[in-house]
Design a protein around this motif. Structure first.
Motif, PDB file in Angstrom:
ATOM      1  N   ALA A  55      -7.743  35.192  -9.899  1.00 41.05           N
ATOM      2  CA  ALA A  55      -7.454  35.328 -11.331  1.00 41.05           C
ATOM      3  C   ALA A  55      -5.958  35.470 -11.566  1.00 41.05           C
ATOM      4  O   ALA A  55      -5.392  34.822 -12.457  1.00 41.05           O
ATOM      5  CB  ALA A  55      -8.207  36.528 -11.918  1.00 41.05           C
ATOM      6  N   THR A  74     -11.259  43.750 -10.947  1.00 41.09           N
ATOM      7  CA  THR A  74     -12.594  43.168 -10.834  1.00 41.09           C
ATOM      8  C   THR A  74     -13.542  44.183 -10.232  1.00 41.09           C
ATOM      9  O   THR A  74     -13.203  44.877  -9.273  1.00 41.09           O
ATOM     10  CB  THR A  74     -12.559  41.910  -9.937  1.00 41.09           C
ATOM     11  N   GLN A  95      -8.385  34.618 -21.169  1.00 49.65           N
ATOM     12  CA  GLN A  95      -9.809  34.794 -20.921  1.00 49.65           C
ATOM     13  C   GLN A  95     -10.438  33.493 -20.445  1.00 49.65           C
ATOM     14  O   GLN A  95     -11.226  33.488 -19.506  1.00 49.65           O
ATOM     15  CB  GLN A  95     -10.521  35.301 -22.178  1.00 49.65           C
ATOM     16  N   VAL A  98      -9.625  32.829 -16.749  1.00 52.27           N
ATOM     17  CA  VAL A  98     -10.358  33.686 -15.813  1.00 52.27           C
ATOM     18  C   VAL A  98     -11.841  33.340 -15.782  1.00 52.27           C
ATOM     19  O   VAL A  98     -12.477  33.384 -14.727  1.00 52.27           O
ATOM     20  CB  VAL A  98     -10.118  35.177 -16.150  1.00 52.27           C
ATOM     21  N   GLU A  99     -12.412  32.967 -16.923  1.00 54.31           N
ATOM     22  CA  GLU A  99     -13.831  32.600 -16.960  1.00 54.31           C
ATOM     23  C   GLU A  99     -14.129  31.385 -16.085  1.00 54.31           C
ATOM     24  O   GLU A  99     -15.245  31.215 -15.621  1.00 54.31           O
ATOM     25  CB  GLU A  99     -14.270  32.321 -18.403  1.00 54.31           C
ATOM     26  N   VAL A 104     -16.866  34.812 -11.123  1.00 55.31           N
ATOM     27  CA  VAL A 104     -16.685  35.647 -12.316  1.00 55.31           C
ATOM     28  C   VAL A 104     -17.958  35.579 -13.148  1.00 55.31           C
ATOM     29  O   VAL A 104     -18.375  34.509 -13.568  1.00 55.31           O
ATOM     30  CB  VAL A 104     -15.470  35.184 -13.150  1.00 55.31           C
ATOM     31  N   VAL A 107     -16.023  38.505 -18.425  1.00 55.52           N
ATOM     32  CA  VAL A 107     -14.636  38.913 -18.623  1.00 55.52           C
ATOM     33  C   VAL A 107     -14.583  39.905 -19.776  1.00 55.52           C
ATOM     34  O   VAL A 107     -15.089  39.630 -20.864  1.00 55.52           O
ATOM     35  CB  VAL A 107     -13.720  37.697 -18.928  1.00 55.52           C
ATOM     36  N   ASN A 109     -12.016  41.338 -22.025  1.00 54.28           N
ATOM     37  CA  ASN A 109     -10.648  41.073 -22.441  1.00 54.28           C
ATOM     38  C   ASN A 109     -10.128  42.232 -23.290  1.00 54.28           C
ATOM     39  O   ASN A 109     -10.433  42.338 -24.474  1.00 54.28           O
ATOM     40  CB  ASN A 109     -10.568  39.752 -23.214  1.00 54.28           C
TER      41      ASN A 109
END
Length: 120
Positions: A55, A74, A95, A98-99, A104, A107, A109
């Protein structure tokens, strides 16, 4: 020479442990921070550490996100983003970045939008 393979394995284990230790971040408030990892298994900790590392790398590579004030934590596949970004577009884009990472699940945020030059 059996010591060479043992040395390689030890180096890998230390590297993974170091990568997991690098994920420690400052907490802002109990509502915005990620839960502690005291109940994680070693395998889950390594997996979460890998996701955190991916990430951070993805956020740094994203040209449309200023990631210097983004903290990543995480826990069990859930990624918490804390810190600040200059615009709401960057908050949304962080976001999205990272998604898109394997492993994952969710998330959270918690990024704050703050104009450049303001204190946190």
């Amino acid at each position: 020479m059996k010591t060479l393979p043992v040395l390689k394995i030890a180096t890998i284990v230390v590297s993974l442990a170091f990568a997991g230790g690098v994920t420690a971040q400052t907490t802002e408030s109990s509502a915005a921070s990620a839960p502690s990892g005291s109940s994680e298994s070693l395998g889950q900790h390594i997996s979460d550490g890998t996701i955190t590392t991916k990430a951070k790398a993805a956020l740094m590579a994203a040209k449309d996100v200023k990631s210097t004030r983004i903290h990543v934590k995480t826990r069990r596949g859930t990624v918490w983003l804390t810190g600040s970004v200059p615009t709401s577009d960057e908050k949304s884009r962080a976001q999205e970045v990272v998604e898109g990472i394997d492993g994952v699940h969710q998330v959270k945020n918690r990024l704050k939008v703050r104009a450049a030059g303001t204190k946190e």
